[in-house]
Design a protein around this motif. Sequence first.
Motif, PDB file in Angstrom:
ATOM      1  N   ALA A   1      30.957  33.919  56.029  1.00 52.42           N
ATOM      2  CA  ALA A   1      29.540  34.245  56.090  1.00 52.42           C
ATOM      3  C   ALA A   1      29.276  35.430  56.994  1.00 52.42           C
ATOM      4  O   ALA A   1      30.112  35.790  57.827  1.00 52.42           O
TER       5      ALA A   1
ATOM      6  N   VAL B   1      42.905  31.956  66.555  1.00 55.07           N
ATOM      7  CA  VAL B   1      41.483  32.260  66.388  1.00 55.07           C
ATOM      8  C   VAL B   1      40.664  31.497  67.440  1.00 55.07           C
ATOM      9  O   VAL B   1      39.758  32.053  68.077  1.00 55.07           O
TER      10      VAL B   1
ATOM     11  N   CYS C   1      28.972  27.763  58.325  1.00 53.93           N
ATOM     12  CA  CYS C   1      30.347  27.455  57.939  1.00 53.93           C
ATOM     13  C   CYS C   1      30.388  26.793  56.568  1.00 53.93           C
ATOM     14  O   CYS C   1      31.416  26.803  55.896  1.00 53.93           O
TER      15      CYS C   1
ATOM     16  N   GLU D   1      30.665  35.600  66.690  1.00 57.72           N
ATOM     17  CA  GLU D   1      31.178  34.223  66.710  1.00 57.72           C
ATOM     18  C   GLU D   1      30.379  33.411  65.706  1.00 57.72           C
ATOM     19  O   GLU D   1      29.362  33.857  65.171  1.00 57.72           O
ATOM     20  N   CYS D   2      30.829  32.183  65.489  1.00 54.09           N
ATOM     21  CA  CYS D   2      30.255  31.289  64.481  1.00 54.09           C
ATOM     22  C   CYS D   2      28.725  31.395  64.398  1.00 54.09           C
ATOM     23  O   CYS D   2      28.019  31.268  65.389  1.00 54.09           O
ATOM     24  N   ILE D   3      28.230  31.668  63.192  1.00 52.53           N
ATOM     25  CA  ILE D   3      26.784  31.778  63.030  1.00 52.53           C
ATOM     26  C   ILE D   3      26.199  30.530  62.385  1.00 52.53           C
ATOM     27  O   ILE D   3      25.072  30.528  61.902  1.00 52.53           O
TER      28      ILE D   3
ATOM     29  N   ILE E   1      36.525  20.294  60.704  1.00 52.79           N
ATOM     30  CA  ILE E   1      37.103  21.514  60.122  1.00 52.79           C
ATOM     31  C   ILE E   1      38.434  21.130  59.488  1.00 52.79           C
ATOM     32  O   ILE E   1      39.324  20.589  60.152  1.00 52.79           O
TER      33      ILE E   1
ATOM     34  N   SER F   1      33.576  21.711  57.073  1.00 56.07           N
ATOM     35  CA  SER F   1      33.871  23.084  56.667  1.00 56.07           C
ATOM     36  C   SER F   1      35.369  23.253  56.484  1.00 56.07           C
ATOM     37  O   SER F   1      36.146  22.334  56.740  1.00 56.07           O
TER      38      SER F   1
ATOM     39  N   GLU G   1      38.892  37.642  57.632  1.00 53.41           N
ATOM     40  CA  GLU G   1      39.588  38.882  57.990  1.00 53.41           C
ATOM     41  C   GLU G   1      39.630  39.845  56.815  1.00 53.41           C
ATOM     42  O   GLU G   1      39.478  41.056  56.982  1.00 53.41           O
TER      43      GLU G   1
ATOM     44  N   ARG H   1      41.222  32.951  70.932  1.00 55.53           N
ATOM     45  CA  ARG H   1      40.454  34.182  71.112  1.00 55.53           C
ATOM     46  C   ARG H   1      38.989  33.861  71.382  1.00 55.53           C
ATOM     47  O   ARG H   1      38.332  34.458  72.236  1.00 55.53           O
TER      48      ARG H   1
ATOM     49  N   GLU I   1      21.918  33.411  67.457  1.00 54.60           N
ATOM     50  CA  GLU I   1      22.477  33.614  66.119  1.00 54.60           C
ATOM     51  C   GLU I   1      21.642  32.926  65.044  1.00 54.60           C
ATOM     52  O   GLU I   1      22.014  32.934  63.877  1.00 54.60           O
TER      53      GLU I   1
ATOM     54  N   ARG J   1      19.827  29.180  69.911  1.00 50.95           N
ATOM     55  CA  ARG J   1      20.863  30.216  69.955  1.00 50.95           C
ATOM     56  C   ARG J   1      20.382  31.502  69.275  1.00 50.95           C
ATOM     57  O   ARG J   1      19.634  31.469  68.293  1.00 50.95           O
TER      58      ARG J   1
ATOM     59  N   PHE K   1      26.976  23.027  62.235  1.00 50.59           N
ATOM     60  CA  PHE K   1      25.746  23.607  61.666  1.00 50.59           C
ATOM     61  C   PHE K   1      24.746  22.525  61.319  1.00 50.59           C
ATOM     62  O   PHE K   1      23.854  22.709  60.525  1.00 50.59           O
TER      63      PHE K   1
ATOM     64  N   HIS L   1      33.849  35.663  62.454  1.00 53.79           N
ATOM     65  CA  HIS L   1      35.323  35.645  62.389  1.00 53.79           C
ATOM     66  C   HIS L   1      35.885  34.401  63.044  1.00 53.79           C
ATOM     67  O   HIS L   1      36.997  34.384  63.508  1.00 53.79           O
ATOM     68  N   ASN L   2      35.030  33.378  63.158  1.00 54.77           N
ATOM     69  CA  ASN L   2      35.527  32.153  63.775  1.00 54.77           C
ATOM     70  C   ASN L   2      36.314  31.313  62.774  1.00 54.77           C
ATOM     71  O   ASN L   2      36.441  31.671  61.615  1.00 54.77           O
ATOM     72  N   LEU L   3      36.845  30.179  63.252  1.00 52.50           N
ATOM     73  CA  LEU L   3      37.849  29.454  62.465  1.00 52.50           C
ATOM     74  C   LEU L   3      37.427  29.114  61.032  1.00 52.50           C
ATOM     75  O   LEU L   3      38.135  29.488  60.102  1.00 52.50           O
ATOM     76  N   PRO L   4      36.300  28.428  60.838  1.00 52.41           N
ATOM     77  CA  PRO L   4      35.993  28.042  59.447  1.00 52.41           C
ATOM     78  C   PRO L   4      35.901  29.255  58.523  1.00 52.41           C
ATOM     79  O   PRO L   4      36.398  29.205  57.393  1.00 52.41           O
TER      80      PRO L   4
ATOM     81  N   SER M   1      37.313  32.157  59.072  1.00 52.44           N
ATOM     82  CA  SER M   1      38.602  32.819  59.014  1.00 52.44           C
ATOM     83  C   SER M   1      39.549  32.045  58.089  1.00 52.44           C
ATOM     84  O   SER M   1      40.374  32.632  57.389  1.00 52.44           O
ATOM     85  N   LEU M   2      39.410  30.714  58.024  1.00 56.10           N
ATOM     86  CA  LEU M   2      40.222  29.925  57.094  1.00 56.10           C
ATOM     87  C   LEU M   2      39.932  30.342  55.653  1.00 56.10           C
ATOM     88  O   LEU M   2      40.789  30.242  54.776  1.00 56.10           O
TER      89      LEU M   2
END
Lengths: 435, 154, 718
Positions: free
Chosen positions: B130, A342, B125, B120-122, A328, A254, B91, A345, A136, A134, A100, B81-84, B86-87
């Motif tokens: 978020a 994750v 993070c 996906e990741c916005i 991360i 993060s 969910e 996917r 998003e 992007r 980010f 719902h991406n990794l950071p 989701s950690l």
Amino acid sequence: MSIKPVAGENESMNQMLLKRISIPNSADIDVAMAHGAYASVEKAYATRPVDVIDEMKRSGLRGRGGAGFPTGTKWSFAAMDPKMPRYLICNADEGEPGTFKDRFILEQDPHLLIEGMIIAAYAIRAVRGYIYLRGEYPVAFGILNRAIAKAYEKGFLGSNIRGKGVAFDLSVHRGAGAYICGEETSLIESLEGKRGQPRVRPPFPANAGAWGMPTVVNNVETLANVPFVISLGSEAYAQIGSEGSTGTKIFSVSGAVMKPGGYELPMGTTLREIIYTHAGGIRGGRRLKAIIPGGVSTPMLTPDHLDVKMDFNSLLSAGSMLGSGAVIVMDDSTCMVKATAVIARFFEHESCGKCTSCREGTGWLSRIYQRLVAGKGRENDIDVLLDICKKMKGTCFCPLGEGALQPVLSSIRYFRADYERCIRKDGCDAKPCKG
Amino acid sequence: MLSPGVIARIREARRQYPDARAAVLPALHLVQEEAGHLSAEVMGPIAELLDVPESDVFGAATFYALFRWKPGGRHVISVCHNLPCSLLGAESIIEHLSRKLGVAEGQVTEDGRFSFQRIECIGRCDGAPAMLVDDEYHGELTPEKIDELLARYA
Amino acid sequence: MPTLTIDNKIVTVPSGATILDAAIAAGSRVPTLCHDDKLHPYGACRICMVEVMGTPRRMVASCTTPAANNMVIETMSPAVIEARKAVLEFLLINHPLDCPVCDKAGDCRLQDLVHEYGLGASKFDEEKRQLPPDLSSAVIERNANRCILCGKCVRICKEQNAVTALAFTRRGGKSRISTSCDRPLECEFCGECVEICPVGALSSKQFKHKARTWSLEETLSTCLYCGNGCPIKLLTRKGRVVRVSPARNNYLCARGRFGWDAVHHEERLLVPKMRKDGVLVDCTWGEALSHIAVELKKIKEKRGAAAIGGLGSIRTTNEDNYVFQKFMRSVIGTNNVDLLARLKMPRGLNTAIFSAELASLGESDVILVLDPDVAEINPLTGIEIARAINQKGRDLILLNSGPGKLNRIASVKLKAGSAEIALSELIAAIGGDARAKSEGIAEAVSLLMKARTISIVLPAELSPVVVDRAQYLARLLGQTTFIPLIRRGNLQGALDMGVLPNYYPGYREINPPETQGMNAVEMLRAAAAGTLGALYIMGDDPIGNSPEIFLMLKSLDLLVVQDIFLTATAKLADVVLPAASFVEKSGTVTNLERRLRSLAQAEEPLGESKPDWMILQNLARTMGVPMTYASAAEIMNEIRTVVPAYNTLTVGACWPRELSPALETGAGLSLSDDTFLKRELITADRLLFSSGSMISRSREIGTLSRMKTAERKASHRS
Ligand SMILES: Cc1cc2nc3c(=O)[nH]c(=O)nc-3n(C[C@H](O)[C@H](O)[C@H](O)COP(=O)(O)O)c2cc1C
Ligand code: SF4
Ligand code: FES
């Protein structure tokens, strides 16, 4: 906007790129100009385009989009191709999960980016630029459009920039949710209105990019460095950072840390310093378990790697990559099978579908992971996962497929025990799996 | 099938590029912004307006994840719902939303107010977990914070 | 010119060549699935991986990696074999194992490769993809589960055909090749996608479950549906054609690929028919031929040979036409022979201005197309134009096109009242005339002036003025070649054979002029006026084209029609003779490039039908004139001695225009100035799916034609 931009609180003396963002209304052109924005344009215009390219080469600046290609060299390739018009594209796709960093610049200091693009365009003699943003990032879309309009008003964009007879037009092109469009040839396809699938290379974008013309694609952060190379001079700039990796880097931290955020630090800062000094260490008194150093497509590292320097070469030696600099952090409550699931996917969702190995391989990997986290692991699943990785390795069309393997291979390598427990179903020390 | 306003804005977008096909993505965005979603009916008109084969417009439109093919709610909630995220509990945020709204992912609430989906990741993070509500970001989500937030959207 | 080592062999290849090209040059066999020389490099299937030796060794896709100097490549190293097996295993994840019911089995690239690489049991043990097949499209069936996403169909449809009905849709593992919004196919139905599909994902409904590919026999022949005369392969099973494919990787349109089924139509004439008591009834060959012989003799004795006329055919072979004119001239003794098709023939066709090799389109910087229907009239010409634009980056200037496929790829869309006006304005603009012009003229001129080489595709309905102007324009520009449009089959050949009232075979002018015969127009008028007693029509259906002609032919004493169907004209005839169809005979035809192409017999003539020349020969014998050709080849030998251009002409070659200097003017070859008859005869503009007595009896083309009509009606309504 209800999230505060959590740029690093540290005010290291090397902070350049994020310097202005703590100023209120930093996206406003008058505020930005009062704090130095666009000052380097006239300095660059006072030299020849080729001098700007040379300056860039001497600075040692390498691309911040992931591949780390020397920026000055990339520019010189396009500048050597006689075809006109040439295009300059800013890669603002920032799609690598966990990243980010570009957002700070896009939302809070858009004029820094525009300034960098004006100079880059001058160097390669591009008269047209696009910011591929992007989908998003809807907030950044509005901010960038307003900033561009203001830059036109002030005469920094248009057919006769600041009366110097240089022309450069710029607009924003919005993506619509496709990680692959961060890859530069897919990005160009997407800019041209097509499906974002990678192109055959050669020809390279420098010779036949957008609409078949010489094109330079640079990351936001790369372009944001350009005004500093000009204003500091390449020599002073090259003093910052480490061997082979000059300048600063914005690390997006993060996950399980106390203070997630963007930290601009000199290249070569250790993981330990980033995680413990700047990001405040691990949350909730937990223990560090795993680190992804450069976004989900880079191999995971372990606490044993805390003293690895975050720069291009050091991470390669440690068996990983700097990537986008998205750190991360995972603590000991994390099941690595679940975390990797994750990511798997994600890659299945983002594979563009062009080449066989990636399209089918990412799908197969993901299906196994979804089964694993559903508590339906099979005895040979680890072998099958490794076998799929072996089959994909070297047979994919573009780096996305190869990237998809890294989390699988590295998590099995370092955290095989998590997989075995998952398959044996005798419970993790992490949170219980669903299913 | 395209409103005169959208047609005018597509034409304007087209001027940014040396080739009309490049305006396909802007056109799809503009249509979705106006109608809330894409549909089979707009593929032909967009193709005709930009002189691009219709199958190519459809091919591009279905490639990108942010284009929707059925109506969303008045407000579209997209939960990362991406990794950071989701950690840090994405969910359970999704579960909470589903319970709270009384609909499954991808569906619209009975009053038409909300729909929600995964994304996906916005790039938020640092504020995980978020989500986006329409074009607004919300971070450091907790069930309580979500309840409070939803009340703000009419 | 890089030199590299492939499997221990040293080869030098042209710069720009890929490793795949180099491997082929070195005699190594590298499998491919998504690659095709006709298409842009793509590199998606990954089966063509090879190993570049060195440190480190690299695996690369040979189809997209340029060959470089000093490379050392292995195409069969253990790592390569592993990689190919991996790709195959990936492809089989979703590919159903339904080979026993798949029409592609035996001719399937995937099946072959799986076999060759001895793929064992896959570790894949998850759910397979399940997608619904498309059974509702006309002519073509799509089974997405079998699809390996090589994209050849998508690319041929776009790059070669410029149709772009198919596209990749969705993404990743959900990727699917489909149409816009997954509707049934709406396209030209050329079937090129079916042909290029390496597996059974796209298949022909016509061929469905007809035969296993390995049981088929091949006969090389030529499509006669239009002047392009494309080479085809007749695939037969137990002596019956079940499928038509391109003879050598060439393009075929819907008519060529699917339209042949007309030859099996139940309305085929199987036995001769004679009019008895006013009704046509079946009879024997003996009865039919003696009746004709007797009647012809009667008319000749009573009213002279000039009261008998013959109309030849552009749907039959050179040999048929040669024997036809010979029969009329030496058996009957009249020069009243002609082709109705000359009414639609461009004046000036066949003159020196046509250089006409289609390949010249790809070599031209700019292509000026003066007929918007080019792709429907001569589909291959349309394809060559699209290829020149899409693959070689040439510029197209297109006159007055609607939303057609070429419109989208045209650099300049000219809008002018007619070809004539367009040409005049171009000439004026080049001459510096700055007055207001039709849309696109200025852009067209700037392209034309920059071009070093230009092709001009002339309109199918060609007037002398257009020819003159086009030639004048060409003189103002750089090197220019002209491409004609010719609607039907063997016009060129029939002319070459002397089916003309004023020329013998090979365009030897008949002198003195008084001895020349009546042309087609004059014959029809004479028939109407009662001065023509007998008309012998081989393979043409004037009444079918223009019902008014019924009245003109009604008062003939004798009308003989030789055809494969009981056409509208045949229904009026006194005697109808069943001819063999193009799959049932051998011979040659000459296409619009003046290229000789051959037909070979793949089926026994249906019923008692016979090749046209044989019927004429039998009739000659019945009339007491010996004719003793044993085969079409023997007729060709005679043609070679009579027609200079055919002297040494080999099949596949074009005869050079210099060989017919008599044609410089083209005078007398066209009847298109006869406006009265032109209006009468050329009623409907019959295009791709609706022309001719044969194509109208194709079941497959019938489906397409009905579909197009419905579409047109629907679009009129909306
Ligand atoms: C799958 C994939 C995704 C990528 N995503 C991004 C991205 O989001 N942003 C970016 O700047 N570069 C991304 N890249 C790298 C770009 O291809 C390209 O190298 C970069 O934009 C060049 O800019 P730089 O030289 O300034 O780094 C990605 C590459 C791959 C293979
Ligand atoms: S055919 Fe080659 S031949 Fe094509 S991708 Fe496959 S990779 Fe290549
Ligand atoms: S992972 Fe959720 S915002 Fe980045």
